[in-house]
Write an enzyme that holds these catalytic residues in place. Structure first.
Site, short mmCIF file in Angstrom:
data_model
loop_
_atom_site.label_atom_id
_atom_site.label_comp_id
_atom_site.label_asym_id
_atom_site.label_seq_id
_atom_site.Cartn_x
_atom_site.Cartn_y
_atom_site.Cartn_z
N SER A 125 78.62 33.46 43.55
CA SER A 125 77.33 33.81 42.94
C SER A 125 77.35 35.24 42.42
O SER A 125 76.86 35.52 41.31
CB SER A 125 76.19 33.67 43.96
OG SER A 125 76.15 32.37 44.46
N GLY A 154 82.38 34.98 46.83
CA GLY A 154 81.86 35.84 45.76
C GLY A 154 81.46 35.08 44.50
O GLY A 154 81.24 35.68 43.44
N SER A 184 82.42 23.37 45.62
CA SER A 184 83.20 22.22 45.13
C SER A 184 84.54 22.11 45.86
O SER A 184 85.60 22.33 45.27
CB SER A 184 83.38 22.28 43.61
OG SER A 184 83.56 23.57 43.08
N LEU A 187 85.44 29.32 48.84
CA LEU A 187 84.69 29.24 50.09
C LEU A 187 83.32 29.90 49.96
O LEU A 187 83.13 30.77 49.10
CB LEU A 187 85.46 29.94 51.20
CG LEU A 187 86.77 29.30 51.66
CD1 LEU A 187 87.52 30.26 52.60
CD2 LEU A 187 86.50 27.97 52.35
N SER A 188 82.42 29.55 50.87
CA SER A 188 81.15 30.27 50.95
C SER A 188 81.46 31.74 51.27
O SER A 188 82.29 32.02 52.14
CB SER A 188 80.32 29.66 52.09
OG SER A 188 79.15 30.42 52.26
N GLY A 189 80.88 32.64 50.52
CA GLY A 189 81.12 34.07 50.74
C GLY A 189 82.29 34.61 49.93
O GLY A 189 82.59 35.81 49.99
P1 ADP Z 1 79.43 32.75 47.39
O1 ADP Z 1 78.53 32.53 46.23
O2 ADP Z 1 80.88 32.47 47.07
O3 ADP Z 1 78.98 32.09 48.66
P2 ADP Z 1 78.31 35.40 47.41
O4 ADP Z 1 78.48 35.89 46.01
O5 ADP Z 1 76.98 34.85 47.82
O6 ADP Z 1 79.46 34.31 47.71
O7 ADP Z 1 78.70 36.55 48.44
C1 ADP Z 1 79.88 37.32 48.31
C2 ADP Z 1 79.68 38.65 49.08
O8 ADP Z 1 80.89 39.40 49.02
C3 ADP Z 1 78.59 39.50 48.47
O9 ADP Z 1 77.89 40.15 49.51
C4 ADP Z 1 79.39 40.54 47.63
O10 ADP Z 1 78.70 41.75 47.46
C5 ADP Z 1 80.65 40.70 48.50
N1 ADP Z 1 81.81 41.14 47.71
C6 ADP Z 1 82.63 42.17 48.02
N2 ADP Z 1 83.62 42.32 47.10
C7 ADP Z 1 83.42 41.35 46.20
C8 ADP Z 1 84.10 40.99 45.01
N3 ADP Z 1 85.16 41.63 44.57
N4 ADP Z 1 83.61 39.94 44.31
C9 ADP Z 1 82.53 39.27 44.74
N5 ADP Z 1 81.83 39.56 45.85
C10 ADP Z 1 82.27 40.59 46.59
#
Ligand code: ADP
Length: 197
Positions: A43, A41, A110, A37-39
């Site tokens: 990226s 992690g 995806s 999902l978006s968010g």
């Molecule tokens: P996506 O690319 O899936 O949309 P992002 O990487 O942009 O997600 O955002 C994920 C958010 O979650 C970031 O703010 C990151 O710092 C936070 N986060 C907290 N714990 C984790 C973790 N274990 N792995 C990845 N991101 C994390």
């Protein structure tokens, strides 16, 4: 595309083995295909993993969803057809980069199983590692780092994955990482412990 095309494959002379014998390329290239999902992690972990691999002297690169939509895929939206084309192009680019000798990390929601399976067949199943970044909708929505869930809930963004467009869970991912509880560092370690470099 309906017109007949006189296009013939031109086979180069350099083998993968020869390329991999070059300094910095002494590993089997493959593709980490991140989905979630978006968010979730994607990226964050993709770029942290890239940092780690580079510091280990391993040639790699990230193809990131939002970044690719600034350039190569700027003409695509979020309809199912456009999402499919987004994934098709990225899978083709990932394959080219992999053949150039890199470990490729792709970071795309995806959401559709068929599209991920298309990516797997473009890249070749033996080179494709599907990585499911598993964080519940609730966790992702609470993070809402880009404010997109809030906009999706208010109807400002239509067809948003998890809210108004489906996310089809991976049925048999090669690796699952739960980003709700682990630190970013442990997610990267866990990924590295799952592959042979
Ligand atoms: P996506 O690319 O899936 O949309 P992002 O990487 O942009 O997600 O955002 C994920 C958010 O979650 C970031 O703010 C990151 O710092 C936070 N986060 C907290 N714990 C984790 C973790 N274990 N792995 C990845 N991101 C994390």
């Amino acid at each position: 595309m309906t017109e007949k095309r006189e296009v013939v494959w031109h086979q180069g002379e350099v083998s993968s083995a020869e390329r991999q014998a070059l300094p910095g390329f002494r590993h089997q290239p493959f593709v980490f295909w991140f989905t979630g999902l978006s968010g979730a992690g994607k990226s964050t972990i993709a770029f942290a993993l890239e940092r780690q691999l580079i510091s280990m002297g391993i040639a790699c690169c990230v193809l990131d969803g939002d970044n690719i939509r600034h350039g190569l895929n700027r003409d695509l939206g979020f309809s199912p057809l456009d999402r499919k084309e987004n994934i098709r192009r990225v899978a083709e680019v990932a394959r080219l980069m992999m053949h150039a000798g890199l470990i490729v990390i792709t970071s795309f929601i995806s959401p559709f199983r068929d599209d991920r399976s298309m990516a797997r067949s473009i890249i070749g199943t033996e080179h494709f590692r599907e990585v499911y970044l598993n964080a519940s909708l609730d966790v992702c929505e609470r993070r809402d780092i880009k404010g997109l869930y809030r906009k999706a809930r208010s109807g400002e963004i239509p067809g948003f994955t998890g809210i108004s467009s489906p996310y089809e869970l991976p049925e048999n991912p090669d690796i699952t990482i739960d980003t709700s509880f682990l630190t970013i560092d442990s997610c990267v370690k866990s990924l590295l412990s799952n592959v042979r470099l």
